[in-house]
Design an enzyme around this catalytic site. Structure first.
Site, PDB file in Angstrom:
ATOM      1  N   SER A  58       5.320   5.169   4.450  1.00  0.00           N
ATOM      2  CA  SER A  58       5.772   4.396   3.306  1.00  0.00           C
ATOM      3  C   SER A  58       5.468   2.906   3.507  1.00  0.00           C
ATOM      4  O   SER A  58       4.365   2.533   3.876  1.00  0.00           O
ATOM      5  CB  SER A  58       7.262   4.663   3.087  1.00  0.00           C
ATOM      6  OG  SER A  58       7.709   4.163   1.855  1.00  0.00           O
ATOM      7  N   HIS A 107       2.843   6.983  -0.035  1.00  0.00           N
ATOM      8  CA  HIS A 107       3.326   7.680  -1.222  1.00  0.00           C
ATOM      9  C   HIS A 107       3.767   6.675  -2.266  1.00  0.00           C
ATOM     10  O   HIS A 107       3.754   5.458  -2.038  1.00  0.00           O
ATOM     11  CB  HIS A 107       4.470   8.642  -0.854  1.00  0.00           C
ATOM     12  CG  HIS A 107       5.729   7.947  -0.411  1.00  0.00           C
ATOM     13  ND1 HIS A 107       6.940   8.566  -0.295  1.00  0.00           N
ATOM     14  CD2 HIS A 107       5.960   6.650  -0.047  1.00  0.00           C
ATOM     15  CE1 HIS A 107       7.857   7.708   0.115  1.00  0.00           C
ATOM     16  NE2 HIS A 107       7.298   6.546   0.274  1.00  0.00           N
TER      17      HIS A 107
END
Length: 259
Positions: free
Chosen positions: A91, A114
């Site tokens: 992330s 993501h």
């Protein structure tokens, strides 16, 4: 002296900052890495005239706003800041990794990208493009390519990262924390040289010391000592030959071209 929360060795010429848990506040995990504090510590080190700063990352990511602080600080330092993935950078932690002047991953390291979540859809769309722009600017990819990668939640191994421009170097675990054995040519050569240099000294050296150095009985005869020295010389010669052969092979490979 300044009190650092995330710096391991502030007095070192190459201090290390640990980004080793979630970033920002998490409802389940509580407080993790405070982006503001991390940024201030990085800026303090930058003002101390360090040779290099390392940021070691093993984090699942977290709050994007904290990540922006850290990412920007790494980009703006006068001091060279290298980022390392020493486990997983996921992330926003994977985005921070891209800010390093040199981006290095352990061979078992993983990156994960993501889409952001939380807030309304308009905010998320703009934040998604913002994050994709950050990644694209450091990897040579287009923003559209990064957006597609984020859409499908992409995990990237160290070798894949090296091949696709997401890291600059992969460190092999076999190169670290391992005693070099005498079976390696260079190590064997050094070991033999140390023994021979200690033996081939002025004649005033007592033979008992030579015998001890060779691991022989202190009362060993000159014939036994000479035989052992001859054995070491033979091993050293073999190591010399093997080392020269490896260096020659390496030199040939470095001048070869891949078609």
């Amino acid at each position: 002296m300044n009190n650092f929360c995330y710096v391991v060795n502030p007095d070192s010429e190459e201090p290390i900052l640990l980004l080793d848990k979630h970033i920002g506040f998490d409802d389940d995990e509580g407080y993790g890495i405070d982006g503001g504090i991390f940024t201030r510590e990085l800026m303090m080190l930058d003002e101390m005239g360090k040779k290099r700063i390392q940021v070691w990352i093993n984090s699942p990511g977290g709050i994007v706003m904290d990540g922006y602080n850290i990412y920007n600080a790494i980009l703006k330092t006068k001091t060279k800041v290298d980022t390392y993935v020493v486990g997983i950078a996921a992330s926003i932690a994977a985005v921070i990794f891209q800010a390093g002047r040199k981006r290095i991953m352990n061979e078992f390291g993983l990156l994960m990208y993501h889409n952001p979540y939380g807030g309304n859809s308009d905010e998320l769309k703009k934040m998604k493009v913002s994050i994709a722009t950050m990644i694209a600017g450091r990897t040579g990819k287009s923003v559209d390519d990064i957006l597609k990668m984020m859409d499908r939640t992409t995990w990237i191994t160290a070798d894949e990262a090296l091949e696709t421009g997401f890291c600059d170097e992969v460190e092999k675990s076999e190169d670290f924390n391992r005693k070099r054995t005498a079976t390696e040519p260079k190590a064997m050569w050094k070991e033999s040289a140390l023994i021979l240099n200690s033996i081939l000294k002025p004649k005033s050296l007592k033979m008992t010391k030579v015998a001890n150095k060779l691991g022989l009985n202190p009362e060993a005869s000159e014939e036994s000592i000479i035989a052992e020295v001859s054995s070491i010389l033979n091993k050293k010669a073999e190591a010399d030959d093997k080392l020269r052969s490896e260096e020659h092979t390496s030199e040939l490979q470095s001048h070869s071209f891949i078609s």
